[in-house]
Design a protein around this motif. Structure first.
Motif, mmCIF file in Angstrom:
data_model
loop_
_atom_site.group_PDB
_atom_site.id
_atom_site.type_symbol
_atom_site.label_atom_id
_atom_site.label_comp_id
_atom_site.label_asym_id
_atom_site.label_seq_id
_atom_site.Cartn_x
_atom_site.Cartn_y
_atom_site.Cartn_z
ATOM 1 N N ARG A 129 -1.473 37.582 15.331
ATOM 2 C CA ARG A 129 -2.925 37.362 15.360
ATOM 3 C C ARG A 129 -3.252 35.987 15.940
ATOM 4 N NH1 ARG A 129 -6.426 37.455 11.557
ATOM 5 N NH2 ARG A 129 -7.905 38.462 12.910
ATOM 6 N N ARG A 130 -2.506 34.957 15.538
ATOM 7 C CA ARG A 130 -2.746 33.593 16.019
ATOM 8 C C ARG A 130 -2.561 33.495 17.531
ATOM 9 N NH1 ARG A 130 0.671 31.338 12.788
ATOM 10 N NH2 ARG A 130 2.443 31.268 14.202
ATOM 11 N N SER A 131 -1.647 34.295 18.075
ATOM 12 C CA SER A 131 -1.326 34.209 19.504
ATOM 13 C C SER A 131 -2.093 35.225 20.354
ATOM 14 C CB SER A 131 0.176 34.385 19.711
ATOM 15 O OG SER A 131 0.603 35.667 19.311
ATOM 16 N N TRP A 132 -3.091 35.882 19.776
ATOM 17 C CA TRP A 132 -3.911 36.862 20.488
ATOM 18 C C TRP A 132 -5.233 36.203 20.856
ATOM 19 C CZ3 TRP A 132 -2.020 42.018 18.615
ATOM 20 C CH2 TRP A 132 -2.364 43.048 19.498
ATOM 21 N N ASP A 133 -5.702 36.398 22.066
ATOM 22 C CA ASP A 133 -6.995 35.873 22.495
ATOM 23 C C ASP A 133 -8.065 36.293 21.483
ATOM 24 O OD1 ASP A 133 -9.690 36.297 24.095
ATOM 25 O OD2 ASP A 133 -8.503 34.868 25.249
ATOM 26 N N ALA A 136 -11.151 36.899 21.654
ATOM 27 C CA ALA A 136 -12.064 37.969 22.081
ATOM 28 C C ALA A 136 -11.428 39.351 22.000
ATOM 29 C CB ALA A 136 -12.546 37.704 23.508
ATOM 30 N N GLN A 137 -10.110 39.424 22.002
ATOM 31 C CA GLN A 137 -9.393 40.705 21.984
ATOM 32 C C GLN A 137 -8.658 40.953 20.664
ATOM 33 O OE1 GLN A 137 -9.931 42.329 24.755
ATOM 34 N NE2 GLN A 137 -10.675 40.599 25.928
ATOM 35 N N ARG A 138 -8.576 39.957 19.819
ATOM 36 C CA ARG A 138 -7.737 39.993 18.617
ATOM 37 C C ARG A 138 -8.165 41.085 17.636
ATOM 38 N NH1 ARG A 138 -8.598 34.802 16.273
ATOM 39 N NH2 ARG A 138 -7.219 34.080 17.911
ATOM 40 N N PRO A 139 -7.223 41.937 17.238
ATOM 41 C CA PRO A 139 -7.557 42.921 16.207
ATOM 42 C C PRO A 139 -7.637 42.240 14.846
ATOM 43 C CG PRO A 139 -5.238 43.086 16.775
ATOM 44 C CD PRO A 139 -5.853 42.062 17.711
ATOM 45 N N SER A 140 -8.346 42.859 13.932
ATOM 46 C CA SER A 140 -8.379 42.333 12.571
ATOM 47 C C SER A 140 -6.994 42.509 11.958
ATOM 48 C CB SER A 140 -9.421 43.071 11.734
ATOM 49 O OG SER A 140 -8.986 44.409 11.498
ATOM 50 N N ALA A 141 -6.762 41.804 10.877
ATOM 51 C CA ALA A 141 -5.475 41.942 10.184
ATOM 52 C C ALA A 141 -5.271 43.388 9.746
ATOM 53 C CB ALA A 141 -5.413 40.990 8.999
ATOM 54 N N ALA A 142 -6.338 44.024 9.272
ATOM 55 C CA ALA A 142 -6.241 45.415 8.827
ATOM 56 C C ALA A 142 -5.910 46.347 9.993
ATOM 57 C CB ALA A 142 -7.543 45.844 8.162
ATOM 58 N N GLU A 143 -6.538 46.119 11.159
ATOM 59 C CA GLU A 143 -6.245 46.951 12.336
ATOM 60 C C GLU A 143 -4.799 46.770 12.781
ATOM 61 O OE1 GLU A 143 -10.416 47.187 14.792
ATOM 62 O OE2 GLU A 143 -9.357 45.261 14.733
ATOM 63 N N LEU A 144 -4.325 45.536 12.763
ATOM 64 C CA LEU A 144 -2.954 45.262 13.177
ATOM 65 C C LEU A 144 -1.965 45.906 12.207
ATOM 66 C CD1 LEU A 144 -1.233 43.894 15.309
ATOM 67 C CD2 LEU A 144 -1.346 41.804 13.961
ATOM 68 N N GLU A 145 -2.238 45.789 10.923
ATOM 69 C CA GLU A 145 -1.369 46.411 9.917
ATOM 70 C C GLU A 145 -1.368 47.935 10.087
ATOM 71 O OE1 GLU A 145 0.555 45.029 7.488
ATOM 72 O OE2 GLU A 145 0.026 42.975 8.028
ATOM 73 N N ALA A 146 -2.541 48.518 10.345
ATOM 74 C CA ALA A 146 -2.643 49.971 10.492
ATOM 75 C C ALA A 146 -1.913 50.467 11.737
ATOM 76 C CB ALA A 146 -4.111 50.397 10.537
ATOM 77 N N SER A 147 -1.847 49.640 12.779
ATOM 78 C CA SER A 147 -1.197 50.067 14.020
ATOM 79 C C SER A 147 0.314 49.858 13.985
ATOM 80 C CB SER A 147 -1.781 49.311 15.219
ATOM 81 O OG SER A 147 -1.381 47.949 15.185
#
Length: 158
Positions: A75-79, A81-92
């Motif tokens: 998450r820290r290294s994602w732009d 404007a494009q960064r998914p939420s923590a929940a979206e990242l966990e779900a993916s």
């Protein structure tokens, strides 16, 4: 990483289990395949102790973060404007995959004095469906704050 696609199962690439890779010891080879030890390569970037000096270094640290399931670094290294939420990242997160190998195919700009860069790579993982191959051409941009470079987006290749 975006959803990879299963590929032909080559028995030479069989890994042990589907858990994330164990965190390497400082003197172990880095997960990203750079040939450097973890403490001199991705370790300090993942820990937030050092900014990624190049787009390629950030790509390598992101691969290591996927292997270690380090969502904070992802998450820290994602732009922003494009960064998914923590929940979206966990779900993916496909907890079934174990990322094993990264091969850098091409790097365009992305050096210490560039504002933008492109890194094309192939990442290999193993999962319950066998070997998985992700081929992506990723865009990065430099930011003033840590981690120095951020992942913007990527185009999945054949």
């Amino acid at each position: 990483m975006p959803s990879p696609t299963p590929e032909y199962d080559d028995p030479r690439d069989r890994g042990a289990g589907n858990a994330p890779a164990p965190a390497p010891a400082p003197d172990d080879s880095c997960l990203c395949g750079s040939g450097e030890v973890f403490a001199a390569c991705c370790g300090p970037i993942l820990a937030g102790d050092r900014d990624a000096p190049t787009a390629e270094a950030l790509m390598r640290s992101r691969f290591s973060a996927f292997a270690l399931r380090d969502t904070a670094h992802l998450r820290r290294s994602w732009d922003a404007a494009q960064r998914p939420s923590a929940a979206e990242l966990e779900a993916s997160d496909d907890g079934d995959l174990r990322w094993q190998k990264l091969r850098i195919l091409d790097v365009v700009a992305g050096g210490p004095w560039d504002a933008e860069g492109v890194v094309e790579f192939v990442a290999i993982a193993r999962g319950s469906e066998g070997k998985v191959r992700l081929h992506e051409r990723s865009r990065f941009r430099r930011v003033e704050e840590a981690p120095g470079w951020v992942y913007v987006d990527g185009e999945i290749r054949g």
